[in-house]
Structure formats: structure tokens, C-alpha cells
Design an enzyme around this catalytic site. Structure first.
Site, PDB file in Angstrom:
ATOM      1  N   HIS A 175       0.836  -1.209   0.000  1.00  0.00           N
ATOM      2  CA  HIS A 175       0.000   0.000   0.000  1.00  0.00           C
ATOM      3  C   HIS A 175       0.864   1.250   0.000  1.00  0.00           C
ATOM      4  O   HIS A 175       1.779   1.380   0.811  1.00  0.00           O
ATOM      5  CB  HIS A 175      -0.954  -0.003   1.201  1.00  0.00           C
ATOM      6  CG  HIS A 175      -2.030  -1.040   1.063  1.00  0.00           C
ATOM      7  ND1 HIS A 175      -2.383  -1.888   2.078  1.00  0.00           N
ATOM      8  CD2 HIS A 175      -2.813  -1.358  -0.004  1.00  0.00           C
ATOM      9  CE1 HIS A 175      -3.359  -2.691   1.650  1.00  0.00           C
ATOM     10  NE2 HIS A 175      -3.639  -2.386   0.395  1.00  0.00           N
ATOM     11  N   ARG A 177       0.598   4.509   0.769  1.00  0.00           N
ATOM     12  CA  ARG A 177       0.727   5.536   1.812  1.00  0.00           C
ATOM     13  C   ARG A 177       1.334   5.021   3.106  1.00  0.00           C
ATOM     14  O   ARG A 177       1.592   5.798   4.025  1.00  0.00           O
ATOM     15  CB  ARG A 177      -0.641   6.141   2.095  1.00  0.00           C
ATOM     16  CG  ARG A 177      -1.679   5.158   2.640  1.00  0.00           C
ATOM     17  CD  ARG A 177      -3.043   5.824   2.662  1.00  0.00           C
ATOM     18  NE  ARG A 177      -4.112   4.909   3.054  1.00  0.00           N
ATOM     19  CZ  ARG A 177      -5.396   5.257   3.077  1.00  0.00           C
ATOM     20  NH1 ARG A 177      -5.761   6.478   2.728  1.00  0.00           N
ATOM     21  NH2 ARG A 177      -6.318   4.402   3.440  1.00  0.00           N
ATOM     22  N   GLU A 178       1.577   3.723   3.209  1.00  0.00           N
ATOM     23  CA  GLU A 178       2.093   3.150   4.452  1.00  0.00           C
ATOM     24  C   GLU A 178       3.620   3.215   4.454  1.00  0.00           C
ATOM     25  O   GLU A 178       4.323   2.215   4.369  1.00  0.00           O
ATOM     26  CB  GLU A 178       1.543   1.709   4.595  1.00  0.00           C
ATOM     27  CG  GLU A 178       0.021   1.713   4.662  1.00  0.00           C
ATOM     28  CD  GLU A 178      -0.659   0.358   4.413  1.00  0.00           C
ATOM     29  OE1 GLU A 178       0.041  -0.660   4.368  1.00  0.00           O
ATOM     30  OE2 GLU A 178      -1.896   0.350   4.260  1.00  0.00           O
ATOM     31  N   ARG A 233      -3.491   4.888  -1.809  1.00  0.00           N
ATOM     32  CA  ARG A 233      -3.305   3.523  -1.294  1.00  0.00           C
ATOM     33  C   ARG A 233      -3.059   2.496  -2.402  1.00  0.00           C
ATOM     34  O   ARG A 233      -2.251   1.579  -2.256  1.00  0.00           O
ATOM     35  CB  ARG A 233      -4.564   3.140  -0.510  1.00  0.00           C
ATOM     36  CG  ARG A 233      -4.728   1.653  -0.162  1.00  0.00           C
ATOM     37  CD  ARG A 233      -5.975   1.478   0.700  1.00  0.00           C
ATOM     38  NE  ARG A 233      -6.456   0.112   0.790  1.00  0.00           N
ATOM     39  CZ  ARG A 233      -6.170  -0.739   1.789  1.00  0.00           C
ATOM     40  NH1 ARG A 233      -5.348  -0.369   2.743  1.00  0.00           N
ATOM     41  NH2 ARG A 233      -6.691  -1.937   1.809  1.00  0.00           N
ATOM     42  N   ARG A 251      -6.180  -6.862  -2.264  1.00  0.00           N
ATOM     43  CA  ARG A 251      -7.494  -7.474  -2.494  1.00  0.00           C
ATOM     44  C   ARG A 251      -7.502  -8.184  -3.841  1.00  0.00           C
ATOM     45  O   ARG A 251      -8.522  -8.660  -4.282  1.00  0.00           O
ATOM     46  CB  ARG A 251      -8.610  -6.395  -2.495  1.00  0.00           C
ATOM     47  CG  ARG A 251      -8.774  -5.614  -1.219  1.00  0.00           C
ATOM     48  CD  ARG A 251      -9.308  -6.462  -0.073  1.00  0.00           C
ATOM     49  NE  ARG A 251      -9.524  -5.657   1.141  1.00  0.00           N
ATOM     50  CZ  ARG A 251      -8.571  -5.311   1.982  1.00  0.00           C
ATOM     51  NH1 ARG A 251      -7.318  -5.705   1.773  1.00  0.00           N
ATOM     52  NH2 ARG A 251      -8.850  -4.583   3.058  1.00  0.00           N
ATOM     53  N   HIS A 303       2.711  -3.949   6.484  1.00  0.00           N
ATOM     54  CA  HIS A 303       1.773  -2.839   6.282  1.00  0.00           C
ATOM     55  C   HIS A 303       1.818  -1.924   7.508  1.00  0.00           C
ATOM     56  O   HIS A 303       2.563  -2.148   8.446  1.00  0.00           O
ATOM     57  CB  HIS A 303       0.347  -3.374   6.118  1.00  0.00           C
ATOM     58  CG  HIS A 303       0.118  -4.137   4.857  1.00  0.00           C
ATOM     59  ND1 HIS A 303      -0.599  -3.633   3.806  1.00  0.00           N
ATOM     60  CD2 HIS A 303       0.503  -5.386   4.483  1.00  0.00           C
ATOM     61  CE1 HIS A 303      -0.647  -4.530   2.830  1.00  0.00           C
ATOM     62  NE2 HIS A 303       0.019  -5.608   3.220  1.00  0.00           N
ATOM     63  N   GLU A 377       0.997  -5.207  10.714  1.00  0.00           N
ATOM     64  CA  GLU A 377       0.521  -3.829  10.664  1.00  0.00           C
ATOM     65  C   GLU A 377       1.361  -3.093  11.695  1.00  0.00           C
ATOM     66  O   GLU A 377       1.160  -3.260  12.902  1.00  0.00           O
ATOM     67  CB  GLU A 377      -0.962  -3.756  11.049  1.00  0.00           C
ATOM     68  CG  GLU A 377      -1.908  -4.239   9.968  1.00  0.00           C
ATOM     69  CD  GLU A 377      -2.553  -3.099   9.192  1.00  0.00           C
ATOM     70  OE1 GLU A 377      -1.815  -2.338   8.531  1.00  0.00           O
ATOM     71  OE2 GLU A 377      -3.775  -2.955   9.270  1.00  0.00           O
TER      72      GLU A 377
HETATM   73  O1  DDK Z   1      -5.046  -4.885   3.493  1.00  0.00           O
HETATM   74  C1  DDK Z   1      -5.498  -4.469   4.548  1.00  0.00           C
HETATM   75  O2  DDK Z   1      -6.582  -3.876   4.593  1.00  0.00           O
HETATM   76  C2  DDK Z   1      -4.726  -4.647   5.821  1.00  0.00           C
HETATM   77  C3  DDK Z   1      -3.407  -4.020   5.752  1.00  0.00           C
HETATM   78 SE1  DDK Z   1      -3.502  -2.133   5.362  1.00  0.00          SE
HETATM   79  C4  DDK Z   1      -4.487  -6.096   6.140  1.00  0.00           C
HETATM   80  C5  DDK Z   1      -5.714  -6.920   6.225  1.00  0.00           C
HETATM   81  C6  DDK Z   1      -5.461  -8.309   6.780  1.00  0.00           C
HETATM   82  C7  DDK Z   1      -4.645  -9.180   5.918  1.00  0.00           C
HETATM   83  C8  DDK Z   1      -5.304  -9.417   4.600  1.00  0.00           C
HETATM   84  N1  DDK Z   1      -5.190 -10.753   4.210  1.00  0.00           N
HETATM   85 ZN    ZN Z   2      -1.633  -1.945   3.912  1.00  0.00          ZN
HETATM   86 ZN    ZN Z   3      -3.114  -1.054   7.298  1.00  0.00          ZN
END
Ligand code: DDK
Ligand code: ZN
Ligand code: ZN
Length: 416
Positions: A175, A177-178, A233, A251, A303, A377
Site C-alpha cells: 500500500h 501511503r504506508e 493507497r 485485495r 503494512h 501492521e
Molecule cells: O489490506 C489491509 O486492509 C490490511 C493491511 Se492495510 C491487512 C488486512 C489483513 C490481511 C489481509 N489478508
Molecule cells: Zn496496507
Molecule cells: Zn493497514
């Protein structure tokens, strides 16, 4: 004439930069179903940037909801929150000021620094120089190009060996912005090189295994956050038929793709893409992992923010076949991390711990057969969110090293 041209260019450059004057980041605490409905309705009627969870669909009762509110709607949103009795606090009062304050000193240095948020240009030249610095420990390979044509260079750390070695794959910057995430991958590479031969664990790790590090996964997006919109993002892919740019590269993997916690609308920040691996960056990494499937024993993706250490599954509430082992490792890694500065992490399966979200890289790697699959995270829990000050890069990276090394040691111990 030349001066005029120069002014013209500067004006164009300025006009292209998204500013955040008068914008706030709020934390809402919905405690009734009506609150959740109101927040979702609000997201339908005005443009709200969800920081955590990352889209309106993921809002549920009893969780903190961090949102960025455009200046124009500030009063309206505050009135609505007061009238509906939704508890809230202001996390960031002046986002433009926070964006400008994020860098320690205003005049950013021309050189790469491990305690700064480096632009892509700086990361790119760092990749070139570090990979030629120590040929017996590090090498690089290009695994493909991004949508905008930038080379995705993967670093391979590990003592050269004549026989095939088991490996760990780690990526940062899925992502855009992270920013703390790519900072960590750079830190990791530096630490691995400088502690090999000194730290017994790192020495044994790199003797026995290879660690693949992808310093910036979503390079186009990362570059865009430096040059145009700090809060971007997604990827930067375009497709005829929609004016909205990019898909969510967390996603877009072929793991319960777009069934839950993802959006099929191209304008959403959690857009799952047109099909699994529609994003070329995702396809490049997936192809690499598939090709090296028998060697890759662990997958780690970095992340921010929320201080979580997650593992499969996110696309279902079902527990992974190795749930208790993964939980034990995640808890051990979190405990190791906490020992340094007391930073608290929560660990658990994605769906139950953060929110259900299909199409994630960790679930995909796990279902492919990479048993030790984790999503970090990193800091913080919302005080600064994506705008974590540069003064926190060093402590964040130091503590995260302990967690990653804990996982690596476990994987190494359980190789055969
Ligand atoms: O993608 C996301 O929304 C967060 C990181 Se910003 C992680 C969500 C959990 C792991 C996804 N399989
Ligand atoms: Zn992320
Ligand atoms: Zn996140």
C-alpha cells in the site's frame, strides 16, 4: 521567456499536488447498529477517506473508525456526529500541517537515509548500490515491471551456496501511503548485512536460508504519494470504462477473491481489480512465488498502521489448518517485539482480528502451501496513522526486527 517557462512548470507541478488544508482525521466509536448505518450512509453521500478500517463496508459495531474528512464537510460531519451521539475524537486536527511536519527537517537531504522516508528515486539507487556492495551475501533480480514501467527489483540475502536453500519471502509497500513499511525493508537489509558474522542468529539464518526482500511492491503508488497525493493507497493502473485509477493490491490475489471485505467498484480504495492478479505487480510477485514454491517456507508482508500481527485467514472466519501453531508464533513474535520499547501488538487471524478481507497476499501464499504466512501492521495505533514521524522510524524498525527474526528462527528450526 525562460523565467516564464519556469514559472509555468512550477505552477503545473503545484496544481498537481493534492493538499489537505482544513482536513481532519477523526476517530469515531460506533456502539449501536444505528451508528454503523449512519457512518455507512455518510460514506455514500460524501467523499470520506477511511484510514482504519480501510473502507465503509468494513465498519462494524464496537470498533474504532478512523476517517479523513474533507474540509468542506467538516462542520456537517461534526454536527451529524453530535446529533446522533456518536462518540468521537480528533486524531489529527490539521492534516496539511501534519503532512508537512512528518519530515524531521524541512530541507530533505539529497542522500538516502535509513531514518527518513526515502523517495522512490532514492530507494532505487540504494537498491543498486547495496546489492553490489557485498556480492557474497546479496544479489538482485528484476521480477517484472510495474504498470507505469518501473522495474521491480527483488533482493536476495543469503550466503552463496552450491545447493538449493530454503527461503523466506518478505515484501514491503503493497500500500502506497504506508511509508513506514518500505522503511522497514530497507532497515532489514542493512541490519542483515551489518550483523552477519556478528550476530549468531543472523549468521546462521543467512548461512542456512535465503531471505528475499521486495523493498517496494507498489512502486507507482509509492512514487505518487511522494509527488502528488500523500494519501494514495492503490496501484496506478488505468482501464478504459472507468475514470478511477488503481486497484487495491491486497485485495487482488486469488484467495476468495472479492467475496468479502473488498469492493467491486473501481473508485473504492478496496477495489479488488477486474480479476485476480489483474494488477501486474501482484502477478509478478505471484509468478515469482509460484516459481520458487518449493523453496519458500515463509511469507511476510509489511503494512501499517494498527500494531497487529495477523495470519490466515482473512477471506473466511474458518481457522487455518495450522491455526494454533501460527498463533503461538505470532504471540511469541509480538512478545519479542514488546521487550524493546513496550510496544503492544495484537495477534490473531485476519478476519477475526481486524476485519474480513478477501484477496490478500497472506491468504494466497498460505493456500499455495507457504505455511508460515504473516501480515504485519506496524506502528502506530492512530495518533499519527500513516503520518508516523520520521523520529519513529528507528525504534519501529528495531522492534520489528525482533519479531521478524523470531519468526525466521522458528521457521529455520522447523525446516526438516
Ligand atoms: O489490506 C489491509 O486492509 C490490511 C493491511 Se492495510 C491487512 C488486512 C489483513 C490481511 C489481509 N489478508
Ligand atoms: Zn496496507
Ligand atoms: Zn493497514
Amino acid at each position: 521567456m525562460r523565467i516564464l517557462l519556469l514559472f509555468g512548470l512550477v505552477a503545473v507541478a503545484l496544481a498537481d499536488v493534492t493538499r489537505f488544508d482544513g482536513e481532519q482525521v477523526l476517530r469515531l466509536k460506533p456502539i449501536f447498529d444505528e451508528h454503523v448505518t449512519l457512518i455507512k450512509d455518510l460514506a455514500q453521500s460524501i467523499e470520506i477517506d477511511f484510514w482504519s478500517p480501510e473502507s465503509a463496508e468494513l465498519v462494524t459495531i464496537d470498533i474504532d473508525v478512523d476517517i479523513r474528512v474533507p474540509a468542506l464537510y467538516q462542520d456537517m460531519v461534526h454536527t451529524m456526529l453530535l446529533q446522533s451521539n456518536i462518540q468521537h475524537e480528533v486524531l489529527i486536527d490539521d492534516l496539511q500541517a501534519a503532512v508537512e511536519d512528518q519530515a524531521d527537517n524541512k530541507a530533505s537531504p539529497r542522500t538516502h537515509s535509513y531514518t527518513k522516508y526515502n523517495s522512490w528515486d532514492k530507494v532505487q539507487s540504494w537498491i543498486a548500490s547495496i546489492s553490489s556492495s557485498n556480492p557474497s551475501l546479496i544479489s538482485r533480480q528484476v521480477i517484472g515491471k510495474t504498470y507505469e514501467g518501473r522495474s521491480m527489483t527483488l533482493l536476495k540475502l543469503g550466503k552463496k551456496s552450491s545447493s538449493a536453500k530454503p527461503a523466506i519471502f518478505m515484501d514491503c509497500g503493497i500500500h502506497a501511503r504506508e511509508w513506514i513499511s518500505p522503511a522497514f525493508c530497507q532497515w532489514f537489509v542493512k541490519e542483515a548485512l551489518s550483523t552477519y558474522g556478528k550476530d549468531s542468529q543472523m549468521t546462521s539464518l543467512l548461512d542456512q536460508m535465503d531471505v528475499y526482500v521486495l523493498p517496494v511492491f507498489n512502486i507507482d503508488g509509492y512514487d505518487y504519494t511522494h509527488k502528488s497525493n500523500r494519501m494514495w493507497r492503490k496501484t496506478r493502473s488505468r482501464r478504459s470504462g472507468s475514470s478511477c485509477v488503481g486497484a487495491d493490491p491486497n485485495r487482488n490475489w486469488n484467495a476468495g477473491w472479492c467475496t468479502i471485505g473488498a469492493s467491486s467498484s473501481p473508485c473504492s480504495d478496496t477495489f479488488c481489480g477486474y480479476k485476480p492478479e489483474s494488477e501486474i505487480e501482484v502477478k509478478n510477485v505471484a509468478d515469482f512465488i509460484r516459481r520458487n514454491k518449493s523453496a519458500i517456507k515463509a511469507y511476510i508482508t509489511i503494512h501499517s498502521y494498527s500494531q497487529l500481527l495477523l495470519f490466515p485467514y482473512s477471506y473466511t472466519y474458518d481457522l487455518a489448518a495450522h491455526h494454533s501453531e501460527l498463533l503461538k508464533i505470532a504471540q511469541g513474535a509480538s512478545a519479542a517485539l514488546r521487550r524493546l520499547y513496550g510496544t503492544r501488538y495484537t495477534s490473531g487471524p485476519g478476519a477475526a482480528t481486524i476485519y474480513p478481507a478477501a484477496g490478500g497476499s497472506d491468504d494466497w501464499a498460505y493456500d499455495l502451501g507457504v505455511k508460515y504466512s504473516f501480515t504485519f501492521e506496524l506502528r502506530d495505533t492512530g495518533r499519527y496513522g500513516f503520518l508516523l514521524p520520521e523520529s519513529q522510524i528507528k525504534p519501529t524498525c528495531e522492534e520489528t526486527m525482533l519479531a521478524v527474526k523470531y519468526i525466521a528462527a522458528y521457521v529455520q528450526k522447523n525446516l526438516y
